[in-house]
Design a protein around this motif. Structure first.
Motif, PDB file in Angstrom:
ATOM      1  N   GLY A  28       5.556  52.850   7.832  1.00 58.10           N
ATOM      2  CA  GLY A  28       4.418  53.330   8.610  1.00 58.10           C
ATOM      3  C   GLY A  28       4.748  53.560  10.081  1.00 58.10           C
ATOM      4  N   GLN A 259       9.532  59.774  -4.016  1.00 58.18           N
ATOM      5  CA  GLN A 259       8.144  60.031  -4.413  1.00 58.18           C
ATOM      6  C   GLN A 259       8.100  60.572  -5.834  1.00 58.18           C
ATOM      7  N   TYR A 277      -7.938  57.587  -5.741  1.00 57.79           N
ATOM      8  CA  TYR A 277      -6.525  57.322  -5.490  1.00 57.79           C
ATOM      9  C   TYR A 277      -6.416  55.932  -4.853  1.00 57.79           C
ATOM     10  N   SER A 279      -3.892  53.106  -3.134  1.00 62.09           N
ATOM     11  CA  SER A 279      -2.572  52.726  -2.620  1.00 62.09           C
ATOM     12  C   SER A 279      -2.725  51.779  -1.459  1.00 62.09           C
ATOM     13  N   GLY A 281      -0.178  51.174   0.682  1.00 60.34           N
ATOM     14  CA  GLY A 281       0.871  51.438   1.659  1.00 60.34           C
ATOM     15  C   GLY A 281       2.195  50.794   1.284  1.00 60.34           C
ATOM     16  N   SER A 282       3.041  50.567   2.285  1.00 59.73           N
ATOM     17  CA  SER A 282       4.427  50.179   1.998  1.00 59.73           C
ATOM     18  C   SER A 282       4.681  48.680   2.073  1.00 59.73           C
ATOM     19  N   ILE A 283       3.728  47.884   2.558  1.00 56.80           N
ATOM     20  CA  ILE A 283       4.017  46.454   2.765  1.00 56.80           C
ATOM     21  C   ILE A 283       3.057  45.537   2.001  1.00 56.80           C
ATOM     22  N   VAL A 308      -0.966  53.525  -7.141  1.00 52.30           N
ATOM     23  CA  VAL A 308       0.425  53.260  -6.733  1.00 52.30           C
ATOM     24  C   VAL A 308       0.673  51.761  -6.832  1.00 52.30           C
ATOM     25  N   ALA A 342       3.886  57.555  -4.427  1.00 54.92           N
ATOM     26  CA  ALA A 342       3.340  58.906  -4.624  1.00 54.92           C
ATOM     27  C   ALA A 342       3.631  59.795  -3.415  1.00 54.92           C
ATOM     28  N   GLN A 344       1.920  61.001  -1.001  1.00 58.98           N
ATOM     29  CA  GLN A 344       0.524  60.705  -0.635  1.00 58.98           C
ATOM     30  C   GLN A 344      -0.214  61.870   0.023  1.00 58.98           C
ATOM     31  N   GLY A 361      -4.014  51.145   6.563  1.00 57.83           N
ATOM     32  CA  GLY A 361      -2.918  51.397   7.511  1.00 57.83           C
ATOM     33  C   GLY A 361      -3.289  52.659   8.302  1.00 57.83           C
ATOM     34  N   TRP A 362      -2.761  52.766   9.519  1.00 57.09           N
ATOM     35  CA  TRP A 362      -3.218  53.872  10.367  1.00 57.09           C
ATOM     36  C   TRP A 362      -2.792  55.238   9.835  1.00 57.09           C
ATOM     37  N   ASN A 363      -1.573  55.351   9.292  1.00 57.54           N
ATOM     38  CA  ASN A 363      -1.150  56.654   8.762  1.00 57.54           C
ATOM     39  C   ASN A 363      -2.044  57.062   7.602  1.00 57.54           C
ATOM     40  N   GLU A 367      -4.333  60.328   7.444  1.00 59.38           N
ATOM     41  CA  GLU A 367      -4.047  61.307   6.379  1.00 59.38           C
ATOM     42  C   GLU A 367      -5.315  61.569   5.558  1.00 59.38           C
ATOM     43  N   GLN A 384      -5.217  46.506  10.343  1.00 54.27           N
ATOM     44  CA  GLN A 384      -5.938  47.147   9.233  1.00 54.27           C
ATOM     45  C   GLN A 384      -7.435  46.849   9.231  1.00 54.27           C
TER      46      GLN A 384
END
Ligand code: UDP
Length: 463
Positions: A28, A259, A277, A279, A281-283, A308, A342, A344, A361-363, A367, A384
Protein backbone atom coordinates in the motif's frame (compact mmCIF):
# COMPACT_ATOMS: atom_id res chain seq x y z
CA UNK A 1 -4.27 14.45 -17.03
CA UNK A 2 -2.24 13.60 -20.11
CA UNK A 3 -1.49 9.90 -20.05
CA UNK A 4 1.93 9.10 -21.44
CA UNK A 5 4.96 6.97 -20.79
CA UNK A 6 7.19 9.43 -22.57
CA UNK A 7 8.88 12.30 -20.88
CA UNK A 8 7.01 15.45 -21.77
CA UNK A 9 8.98 18.27 -20.17
CA UNK A 10 12.60 19.20 -19.49
CA UNK A 11 13.88 17.26 -22.50
CA UNK A 12 17.36 18.79 -22.55
CA UNK A 13 19.58 16.37 -20.54
CA UNK A 14 21.65 19.28 -19.22
CA UNK A 15 18.53 20.60 -17.56
CA UNK A 16 17.45 17.24 -16.20
CA UNK A 17 17.38 16.54 -12.50
CA UNK A 18 17.51 13.24 -10.68
CA UNK A 19 15.13 12.44 -7.87
CA UNK A 20 15.82 9.64 -5.40
CA UNK A 21 12.61 8.04 -4.17
CA UNK A 22 12.52 5.92 -1.03
CA UNK A 23 9.38 3.76 -0.79
CA UNK A 24 8.34 1.85 2.29
CA UNK A 25 8.43 -1.87 1.43
CA UNK A 26 4.72 -2.57 1.85
CA UNK A 27 2.23 -2.89 -1.02
CA UNK A 28 0.00 0.00 0.00
CA UNK A 29 3.03 2.30 0.24
CA UNK A 30 5.06 0.99 -2.69
CA UNK A 31 2.20 1.43 -5.18
CA UNK A 32 1.67 5.20 -4.76
CA UNK A 33 5.44 5.82 -4.67
CA UNK A 34 5.87 4.00 -8.00
CA UNK A 35 2.92 5.92 -9.41
CA UNK A 36 4.51 9.18 -8.27
CA UNK A 37 7.83 8.10 -9.78
CA UNK A 38 6.13 7.35 -13.10
CA UNK A 39 4.37 10.69 -13.05
CA UNK A 40 7.54 12.66 -12.30
CA UNK A 41 9.47 10.70 -14.92
CA UNK A 42 6.81 11.67 -17.48
CA UNK A 43 7.51 15.29 -16.55
CA UNK A 44 11.20 15.00 -17.35
CA UNK A 45 12.88 13.96 -14.10
CA UNK A 46 15.30 11.05 -13.91
CA UNK A 47 14.36 8.57 -11.23
CA UNK A 48 16.32 6.39 -8.82
CA UNK A 49 14.36 4.08 -6.54
CA UNK A 50 16.26 3.29 -3.34
CA UNK A 51 14.70 0.08 -2.09
CA UNK A 52 15.22 -2.65 0.45
CA UNK A 53 15.87 -6.26 -0.54
CA UNK A 54 12.80 -7.34 1.40
CA UNK A 55 9.99 -6.26 -0.87
CA UNK A 56 10.76 -4.51 -4.11
CA UNK A 57 9.12 -3.98 -7.49
CA UNK A 58 9.85 -5.95 -10.62
CA UNK A 59 12.54 -3.76 -12.15
CA UNK A 60 11.83 -4.95 -15.69
CA UNK A 61 8.51 -3.06 -15.48
CA UNK A 62 10.48 0.17 -15.06
CA UNK A 63 13.32 0.12 -17.60
CA UNK A 64 13.73 3.92 -17.39
CA UNK A 65 14.37 4.01 -13.64
CA UNK A 66 17.56 3.08 -11.87
CA UNK A 67 17.31 0.93 -8.75
CA UNK A 68 19.65 0.97 -5.75
CA UNK A 69 19.42 -1.48 -2.88
CA UNK A 70 19.78 0.20 0.50
CA UNK A 71 19.74 -2.82 2.74
CA UNK A 72 20.68 -6.43 2.28
CA UNK A 73 20.94 -9.60 4.30
CA UNK A 74 19.22 -10.41 7.55
CA UNK A 75 15.73 -11.78 8.01
CA UNK A 76 13.26 -8.98 8.76
CA UNK A 77 10.66 -9.41 11.51
CA UNK A 78 7.32 -10.68 10.20
CA UNK A 79 5.18 -8.49 12.45
CA UNK A 80 4.50 -5.30 10.51
CA UNK A 81 5.09 -2.87 13.38
CA UNK A 82 8.46 -4.34 14.36
CA UNK A 83 9.27 -4.50 10.66
CA UNK A 84 8.94 -0.72 10.29
CA UNK A 85 11.32 -0.14 13.22
CA UNK A 86 13.75 -2.68 11.71
CA UNK A 87 13.79 -0.82 8.38
CA UNK A 88 14.32 2.54 10.05
CA UNK A 89 17.12 1.17 12.21
CA UNK A 90 19.00 -0.46 9.36
CA UNK A 91 18.72 1.69 6.26
CA UNK A 92 20.40 5.01 7.10
CA UNK A 93 24.03 4.07 6.35
CA UNK A 94 23.26 2.24 3.09
CA UNK A 95 21.12 5.17 1.93
CA UNK A 96 23.92 7.60 2.69
CA UNK A 97 26.39 5.49 0.70
CA UNK A 98 23.94 5.31 -2.20
CA UNK A 99 23.42 9.07 -2.22
CA UNK A 100 27.13 9.83 -1.90
CA UNK A 101 27.81 7.65 -4.91
CA UNK A 102 25.07 9.38 -6.95
CA UNK A 103 26.27 12.82 -5.88
CA UNK A 104 29.83 12.05 -6.90
CA UNK A 105 28.57 10.86 -10.29
CA UNK A 106 26.65 14.14 -10.62
CA UNK A 107 29.95 15.99 -10.57
CA UNK A 108 30.61 14.46 -13.96
CA UNK A 109 28.78 16.31 -16.72
CA UNK A 110 26.86 13.37 -18.14
CA UNK A 111 24.92 12.52 -14.98
CA UNK A 112 21.93 14.49 -13.80
CA UNK A 113 22.36 16.17 -10.42
CA UNK A 114 20.38 14.73 -7.54
CA UNK A 115 18.23 17.66 -6.46
CA UNK A 116 15.90 16.12 -3.97
CA UNK A 117 14.88 12.94 -2.24
CA UNK A 118 11.27 11.93 -1.75
CA UNK A 119 10.71 9.44 1.04
CA UNK A 120 7.64 7.69 2.37
CA UNK A 121 6.54 9.27 5.67
CA UNK A 122 7.20 5.98 7.49
CA UNK A 123 10.83 5.93 6.28
CA UNK A 124 11.78 8.60 8.80
CA UNK A 125 15.45 7.53 8.87
CA UNK A 126 15.84 9.50 5.60
CA UNK A 127 15.73 12.82 7.44
CA UNK A 128 19.14 12.63 9.12
CA UNK A 129 20.74 11.30 5.95
CA UNK A 130 19.33 14.11 3.80
CA UNK A 131 20.28 16.73 6.40
CA UNK A 132 23.85 15.46 6.63
CA UNK A 133 24.20 15.78 2.84
CA UNK A 134 22.29 19.08 2.70
CA UNK A 135 19.80 17.59 0.26
CA UNK A 136 16.20 18.81 0.18
CA UNK A 137 13.81 16.08 1.32
CA UNK A 138 10.14 15.85 0.52
CA UNK A 139 7.72 13.37 2.05
CA UNK A 140 5.04 11.33 0.32
CA UNK A 141 2.02 10.63 2.53
CA UNK A 142 0.32 7.51 1.22
CA UNK A 143 -2.63 7.77 3.58
CA UNK A 144 -5.51 10.19 4.01
CA UNK A 145 -5.00 13.74 5.19
CA UNK A 146 -7.59 13.18 7.90
CA UNK A 147 -5.53 10.34 9.39
CA UNK A 148 -2.58 12.75 9.71
CA UNK A 149 -4.82 14.99 11.81
CA UNK A 150 -5.89 12.01 13.91
CA UNK A 151 -2.27 10.88 14.44
CA UNK A 152 -1.33 14.40 15.56
CA UNK A 153 -4.14 14.17 18.06
CA UNK A 154 -2.64 11.00 19.55
CA UNK A 155 0.52 12.94 20.37
CA UNK A 156 -1.47 15.68 22.08
CA UNK A 157 -3.41 13.14 24.12
CA UNK A 158 -0.21 11.40 25.09
CA UNK A 159 1.32 14.65 26.27
CA UNK A 160 -1.78 15.24 28.38
CA UNK A 161 -1.41 11.76 29.87
CA UNK A 162 -4.68 10.62 28.25
CA UNK A 163 -3.38 7.92 25.91
CA UNK A 164 -4.21 5.06 25.58
CA UNK A 165 -7.80 6.23 25.80
CA UNK A 166 -9.87 5.03 28.74
CA UNK A 167 -12.29 2.28 27.81
CA UNK A 168 -15.24 4.43 28.92
CA UNK A 169 -14.38 7.23 26.45
CA UNK A 170 -13.94 5.15 23.31
CA UNK A 171 -17.39 5.97 21.87
CA UNK A 172 -16.93 9.74 22.41
CA UNK A 173 -16.53 11.94 19.34
CA UNK A 174 -13.45 14.10 18.85
CA UNK A 175 -14.29 17.67 19.78
CA UNK A 176 -12.20 19.08 16.92
CA UNK A 177 -12.63 16.47 14.16
CA UNK A 178 -16.19 15.25 14.04
CA UNK A 179 -17.25 12.59 13.10
CA UNK A 180 -14.18 10.76 14.47
CA UNK A 181 -14.56 8.76 17.66
CA UNK A 182 -11.75 8.11 20.12
CA UNK A 183 -11.92 4.44 19.29
CA UNK A 184 -10.85 5.28 15.72
CA UNK A 185 -7.39 6.35 16.89
CA UNK A 186 -4.68 3.90 15.96
CA UNK A 187 -3.50 1.44 18.57
CA UNK A 188 -0.52 -0.82 18.47
CA UNK A 189 -1.72 -3.01 21.28
CA UNK A 190 1.13 -2.30 23.68
CA UNK A 191 0.00 -1.95 27.28
CA UNK A 192 1.05 1.70 27.54
CA UNK A 193 1.00 2.78 23.89
CA UNK A 194 4.70 3.70 24.08
CA UNK A 195 5.94 2.11 20.86
CA UNK A 196 3.09 3.69 18.93
CA UNK A 197 3.92 7.01 20.49
CA UNK A 198 7.60 6.73 19.58
CA UNK A 199 6.74 5.77 16.02
CA UNK A 200 4.17 8.54 15.50
CA UNK A 201 6.40 11.14 17.08
CA UNK A 202 9.32 10.29 14.81
CA UNK A 203 7.12 10.13 11.75
CA UNK A 204 5.34 13.42 12.43
CA UNK A 205 8.44 15.36 13.49
CA UNK A 206 10.42 14.27 10.44
CA UNK A 207 7.42 14.98 8.22
CA UNK A 208 7.10 18.51 9.58
CA UNK A 209 10.83 19.10 9.18
CA UNK A 210 10.75 18.23 5.47
CA UNK A 211 10.74 20.67 2.56
CA UNK A 212 7.22 19.74 1.49
CA UNK A 213 4.46 17.15 1.61
CA UNK A 214 2.97 15.26 -1.30
CA UNK A 215 -0.48 13.72 -0.77
CA UNK A 216 -2.32 11.00 -2.60
CA UNK A 217 -5.65 12.74 -2.10
CA UNK A 218 -7.59 15.60 -3.64
CA UNK A 219 -9.00 18.91 -2.47
CA UNK A 220 -12.68 18.18 -3.04
CA UNK A 221 -12.40 15.11 -0.81
CA UNK A 222 -10.23 16.41 2.04
CA UNK A 223 -10.20 20.18 1.85
CA UNK A 224 -10.72 20.77 5.58
CA UNK A 225 -8.01 18.37 6.67
CA UNK A 226 -5.56 19.73 4.10
CA UNK A 227 -6.23 23.28 5.27
CA UNK A 228 -5.76 22.35 8.91
CA UNK A 229 -2.47 20.61 8.09
CA UNK A 230 -1.26 23.61 6.06
CA UNK A 231 -1.83 25.77 9.12
CA UNK A 232 0.03 23.30 11.31
CA UNK A 233 3.12 22.44 9.28
CA UNK A 234 4.18 25.69 7.56
CA UNK A 235 5.64 23.86 4.56
CA UNK A 236 4.16 23.52 1.07
CA UNK A 237 1.52 20.82 0.55
CA UNK A 238 0.81 19.24 -2.82
CA UNK A 239 -2.41 17.20 -3.04
CA UNK A 240 -1.97 15.49 -6.40
CA UNK A 241 -4.13 12.39 -6.11
CA UNK A 242 -5.74 10.12 -7.00
CA UNK A 243 -2.35 8.95 -8.27
CA UNK A 244 -3.59 5.71 -9.82
CA UNK A 245 -5.76 7.77 -12.18
CA UNK A 246 -2.97 10.14 -13.21
CA UNK A 247 -0.57 7.56 -14.67
CA UNK A 248 -0.92 4.91 -17.31
CA UNK A 249 0.93 2.19 -15.41
CA UNK A 250 -1.34 -0.78 -15.30
CA UNK A 251 -1.90 -2.05 -11.79
CA UNK A 252 -0.08 -5.34 -12.48
CA UNK A 253 3.23 -3.43 -12.70
CA UNK A 254 2.96 -2.12 -9.15
CA UNK A 255 1.50 -5.30 -7.70
CA UNK A 256 3.94 -7.26 -5.57
CA UNK A 257 1.89 -10.46 -5.90
CA UNK A 258 0.76 -12.05 -9.18
CA UNK A 259 -2.81 -11.01 -9.96
CA UNK A 260 -5.30 -13.73 -10.86
CA UNK A 261 -7.28 -12.37 -13.81
CA UNK A 262 -9.59 -15.39 -14.06
CA UNK A 263 -11.94 -13.50 -11.75
CA UNK A 264 -12.57 -10.98 -14.55
CA UNK A 265 -14.00 -13.69 -16.83
CA UNK A 266 -16.13 -14.83 -13.89
CA UNK A 267 -17.35 -11.24 -13.36
CA UNK A 268 -18.20 -11.03 -17.09
CA UNK A 269 -20.88 -13.67 -16.46
CA UNK A 270 -22.56 -11.83 -13.56
CA UNK A 271 -25.38 -9.27 -13.71
CA UNK A 272 -24.58 -5.56 -13.40
CA UNK A 273 -24.06 -4.31 -9.82
CA UNK A 274 -24.81 -7.74 -8.36
CA UNK A 275 -21.41 -8.81 -6.98
CA UNK A 276 -19.88 -7.92 -3.65
CA UNK A 277 -16.08 -7.81 -3.86
CA UNK A 278 -14.27 -8.69 -0.60
CA UNK A 279 -10.64 -7.89 0.06
CA UNK A 280 -8.65 -6.97 3.15
CA UNK A 281 -5.63 -5.58 1.27
CA UNK A 282 -2.08 -6.84 1.61
CA UNK A 283 -1.55 -7.08 5.39
CA UNK A 284 -4.75 -7.55 7.39
CA UNK A 285 -5.55 -11.12 8.33
CA UNK A 286 -8.31 -12.72 10.37
CA UNK A 287 -8.73 -15.41 12.97
CA UNK A 288 -10.47 -18.68 12.19
CA UNK A 289 -13.77 -17.73 13.82
CA UNK A 290 -13.94 -14.49 11.83
CA UNK A 291 -13.14 -16.38 8.66
CA UNK A 292 -15.98 -18.85 9.17
CA UNK A 293 -18.47 -16.08 10.03
CA UNK A 294 -17.48 -14.12 6.91
CA UNK A 295 -17.81 -17.23 4.76
CA UNK A 296 -21.33 -17.95 6.04
CA UNK A 297 -22.33 -14.31 5.86
CA UNK A 298 -21.32 -14.23 2.21
CA UNK A 299 -22.96 -17.56 1.46
CA UNK A 300 -26.25 -16.42 3.02
CA UNK A 301 -26.42 -12.84 1.74
CA UNK A 302 -28.03 -13.75 -1.58
CA UNK A 303 -25.43 -11.95 -3.73
CA UNK A 304 -22.62 -13.46 -5.74
CA UNK A 305 -19.25 -12.65 -4.24
CA UNK A 306 -15.62 -12.35 -5.30
CA UNK A 307 -13.38 -12.99 -2.31
CA UNK A 308 -9.62 -12.43 -2.06
CA UNK A 309 -8.08 -14.84 0.43
CA UNK A 310 -4.31 -14.29 0.56
CA UNK A 311 -2.16 -17.29 1.45
CA UNK A 312 -1.68 -17.49 5.23
CA UNK A 313 -4.14 -14.70 5.92
CA UNK A 314 -6.23 -16.93 8.19
CA UNK A 315 -4.37 -17.28 11.50
CA UNK A 316 -2.74 -20.66 12.16
CA UNK A 317 -4.30 -22.21 9.10
CA UNK A 318 -2.59 -22.95 5.82
CA UNK A 319 -5.69 -24.59 4.29
CA UNK A 320 -8.74 -22.46 4.90
CA UNK A 321 -10.93 -24.88 2.87
CA UNK A 322 -10.76 -27.28 5.79
CA UNK A 323 -12.46 -24.76 8.09
CA UNK A 324 -15.69 -24.94 6.11
CA UNK A 325 -18.09 -27.89 6.24
CA UNK A 326 -18.67 -30.00 3.11
CA UNK A 327 -22.13 -28.52 2.50
CA UNK A 328 -20.73 -25.02 2.27
CA UNK A 329 -19.11 -25.57 -1.12
CA UNK A 330 -22.39 -26.88 -2.55
CA UNK A 331 -24.30 -23.84 -1.32
CA UNK A 332 -21.93 -21.32 -2.91
CA UNK A 333 -21.17 -23.22 -6.11
CA UNK A 334 -21.60 -20.92 -9.12
CA UNK A 335 -22.20 -17.95 -6.84
CA UNK A 336 -18.65 -17.25 -5.79
CA UNK A 337 -15.13 -16.80 -7.05
CA UNK A 338 -12.17 -16.99 -4.66
CA UNK A 339 -8.68 -15.85 -5.65
CA UNK A 340 -5.42 -15.29 -3.79
CA UNK A 341 -4.89 -11.81 -5.25
CA UNK A 342 -7.07 -9.90 -7.71
CA UNK A 343 -6.46 -7.13 -10.25
CA UNK A 344 -8.34 -4.86 -7.86
CA UNK A 345 -8.62 -1.74 -9.98
CA UNK A 346 -10.07 -3.75 -12.87
CA UNK A 347 -12.41 -5.54 -10.50
CA UNK A 348 -13.74 -2.28 -9.06
CA UNK A 349 -14.19 -0.85 -12.56
CA UNK A 350 -16.20 -3.91 -13.67
CA UNK A 351 -19.92 -3.31 -14.24
CA UNK A 352 -20.85 -6.45 -12.28
CA UNK A 353 -19.35 -5.15 -9.02
CA UNK A 354 -21.93 -3.37 -6.86
CA UNK A 355 -20.13 -3.12 -3.52
CA UNK A 356 -16.70 -3.46 -1.91
CA UNK A 357 -16.18 -5.04 1.50
CA UNK A 358 -12.84 -3.48 2.44
CA UNK A 359 -10.47 -3.10 5.39
CA UNK A 360 -10.42 0.63 4.49
CA UNK A 361 -6.76 0.93 3.49
CA UNK A 362 -6.31 4.31 1.81
CA UNK A 363 -5.52 2.97 -1.68
CA UNK A 364 -8.55 0.71 -1.60
CA UNK A 365 -10.74 3.58 -0.41
CA UNK A 366 -9.57 5.89 -3.19
CA UNK A 367 -9.83 3.14 -5.81
CA UNK A 368 -13.41 2.44 -4.76
CA UNK A 369 -14.40 6.11 -4.82
CA UNK A 370 -12.83 6.55 -8.25
CA UNK A 371 -14.99 3.74 -9.65
CA UNK A 372 -18.14 4.87 -7.86
CA UNK A 373 -18.42 1.72 -5.74
CA UNK A 374 -19.95 2.02 -2.22
CA UNK A 375 -18.09 0.31 0.61
CA UNK A 376 -18.68 -1.95 3.56
CA UNK A 377 -15.83 -1.03 5.91
CA UNK A 378 -14.24 -3.43 8.37
CA UNK A 379 -11.16 -1.54 9.58
CA UNK A 380 -8.44 -3.31 11.51
CA UNK A 381 -5.44 -1.12 12.43
CA UNK A 382 -3.45 2.06 11.69
CA UNK A 383 -5.37 4.66 9.71
CA UNK A 384 -8.14 2.27 8.63
CA UNK A 385 -10.71 3.11 11.32
CA UNK A 386 -10.28 6.81 10.57
CA UNK A 387 -10.84 6.22 6.85
CA UNK A 388 -13.85 4.01 7.59
CA UNK A 389 -15.43 6.67 9.82
CA UNK A 390 -15.10 9.26 7.05
CA UNK A 391 -16.40 6.87 4.40
CA UNK A 392 -19.48 6.05 6.46
CA UNK A 393 -20.27 9.29 8.28
CA UNK A 394 -18.67 12.20 6.43
CA UNK A 395 -18.73 11.26 2.74
CA UNK A 396 -21.55 8.76 3.45
CA UNK A 397 -20.56 6.41 0.67
CA UNK A 398 -20.40 3.28 2.77
CA UNK A 399 -21.31 1.46 5.97
CA UNK A 400 -19.09 0.73 8.94
CA UNK A 401 -19.19 -2.83 10.20
CA UNK A 402 -17.56 -1.74 13.43
CA UNK A 403 -19.16 -4.00 15.98
CA UNK A 404 -19.80 -7.72 15.83
CA UNK A 405 -18.77 -9.90 12.95
CA UNK A 406 -21.48 -12.55 13.24
CA UNK A 407 -22.96 -14.06 10.09
CA UNK A 408 -26.46 -12.57 10.62
CA UNK A 409 -25.02 -9.09 11.08
CA UNK A 410 -22.90 -9.54 7.94
CA UNK A 411 -25.95 -10.54 5.89
CA UNK A 412 -27.85 -7.49 7.19
CA UNK A 413 -25.03 -5.11 6.29
CA UNK A 414 -24.39 -6.60 2.84
CA UNK A 415 -28.08 -6.32 1.95
CA UNK A 416 -28.12 -2.72 3.14
CA UNK A 417 -25.09 -2.00 0.99
CA UNK A 418 -26.38 -3.76 -2.10
CA UNK A 419 -30.14 -3.15 -2.03
CA UNK A 420 -32.74 -0.53 -1.15
CA UNK A 421 -33.03 3.19 -0.58
CA UNK A 422 -29.92 3.67 1.52
CA UNK A 423 -27.86 2.11 -1.26
CA UNK A 424 -29.43 4.42 -3.83
CA UNK A 425 -28.47 7.42 -1.71
CA UNK A 426 -24.92 6.15 -1.26
CA UNK A 427 -24.69 5.60 -5.02
CA UNK A 428 -25.63 9.22 -5.74
CA UNK A 429 -22.92 10.47 -3.37
CA UNK A 430 -20.21 8.09 -4.52
CA UNK A 431 -20.88 8.94 -8.18
CA UNK A 432 -20.54 12.60 -7.28
CA UNK A 433 -17.16 11.95 -5.64
CA UNK A 434 -16.13 9.85 -8.64
CA UNK A 435 -16.86 12.82 -10.88
CA UNK A 436 -14.91 15.15 -8.61
CA UNK A 437 -11.95 12.75 -8.58
CA UNK A 438 -12.02 12.74 -12.38
CA UNK A 439 -12.23 16.51 -12.66
CA UNK A 440 -9.40 17.30 -10.27
CA UNK A 441 -6.81 15.67 -12.53
CA UNK A 442 -8.11 17.34 -15.69
CA UNK A 443 -7.32 20.79 -17.08
CA UNK A 444 -8.00 23.41 -14.39
CA UNK A 445 -8.40 20.72 -11.70
CA UNK A 446 -6.83 21.15 -8.26
CA UNK A 447 -4.56 18.09 -8.43
CA UNK A 448 -3.23 18.98 -11.87
CA UNK A 449 -2.46 22.49 -10.66
CA UNK A 450 -0.78 21.12 -7.55
CA UNK A 451 1.34 18.84 -9.70
CA UNK A 452 2.56 21.78 -11.74
CA UNK A 453 3.39 23.65 -8.52
CA UNK A 454 5.25 20.59 -7.27
CA UNK A 455 7.34 20.40 -10.44
CA UNK A 456 8.20 24.11 -10.22
CA UNK A 457 9.04 23.70 -6.55
CA UNK A 458 11.43 20.81 -7.22
CA UNK A 459 13.03 22.70 -10.12
CA UNK A 460 13.72 25.59 -7.74
CA UNK A 461 15.90 23.43 -5.48
CA UNK A 462 19.17 23.64 -7.35
CA UNK A 463 19.15 27.27 -8.38
N1 UDP B 1 -4.73 -5.06 -4.17
C1 UDP B 1 -4.66 -5.79 -5.32
N2 UDP B 1 -5.24 -7.03 -5.33
C2 UDP B 1 -5.86 -7.55 -4.25
C3 UDP B 1 -5.95 -6.78 -3.08
C4 UDP B 1 -5.37 -5.53 -3.07
O1 UDP B 1 -4.09 -5.36 -6.33
O2 UDP B 1 -6.34 -8.69 -4.34
C5 UDP B 1 -4.11 -3.71 -4.16
C6 UDP B 1 -5.15 -2.62 -4.10
O3 UDP B 1 -5.57 -2.29 -5.41
C7 UDP B 1 -4.42 -1.50 -3.39
C8 UDP B 1 -3.40 -2.22 -2.53
O4 UDP B 1 -3.33 -3.57 -2.98
O5 UDP B 1 -3.76 -0.65 -4.32
C9 UDP B 1 -3.78 -2.26 -1.06
O6 UDP B 1 -3.51 -1.01 -0.50
P1 UDP B 1 -4.37 -0.44 0.70
O7 UDP B 1 -3.79 0.89 1.05
O8 UDP B 1 -5.80 -0.45 0.38
O9 UDP B 1 -4.18 -1.50 1.86
P2 UDP B 1 -2.89 -2.20 2.54
O10 UDP B 1 -2.54 -3.36 1.72
O11 UDP B 1 -1.79 -1.16 2.59
O12 UDP B 1 -3.39 -2.57 3.90
Amino acid sequence: MEETDEQTEVQDPRLRRRLVLIPCPLQGHMTPMLQLATLLYSKGFSITIAHTHIIFPNQSNYPHFSFQSIISGGKPPSDVKTFIFYINNNCADPLKECLLSLLSKSDKQDYEPVVCIISDAMMYFAKDVADSLKLPRMVLRTSSAISYDAFTYVLQLNQQGCFPIQESRLEERFPDIPPLKFKDLPTMKTSDGSSLYEFLLKMLLTTKASSGLIWNTFQDLEKLALTSITNDVHIPLFAIGPLHKTVTTISSTTSLLPQDSTCISWLDKQSPNSVIYVSYGSIVGMDQTEFVEIAWGLANCGHPFLWVIRPNSVANCSQWEKLLPDGFHEIVRGKCCIVQWAPQQDVLAHHAVGGFWTHSGWNSTLESICEGVPMLCRPCFGDQAVNARFVSEEWRVGLNLENGLEREEIVRFIRKLMEGKEREEMMVRVKDLKEKAKNCINQGGSSLESLQSLINYILSFNK
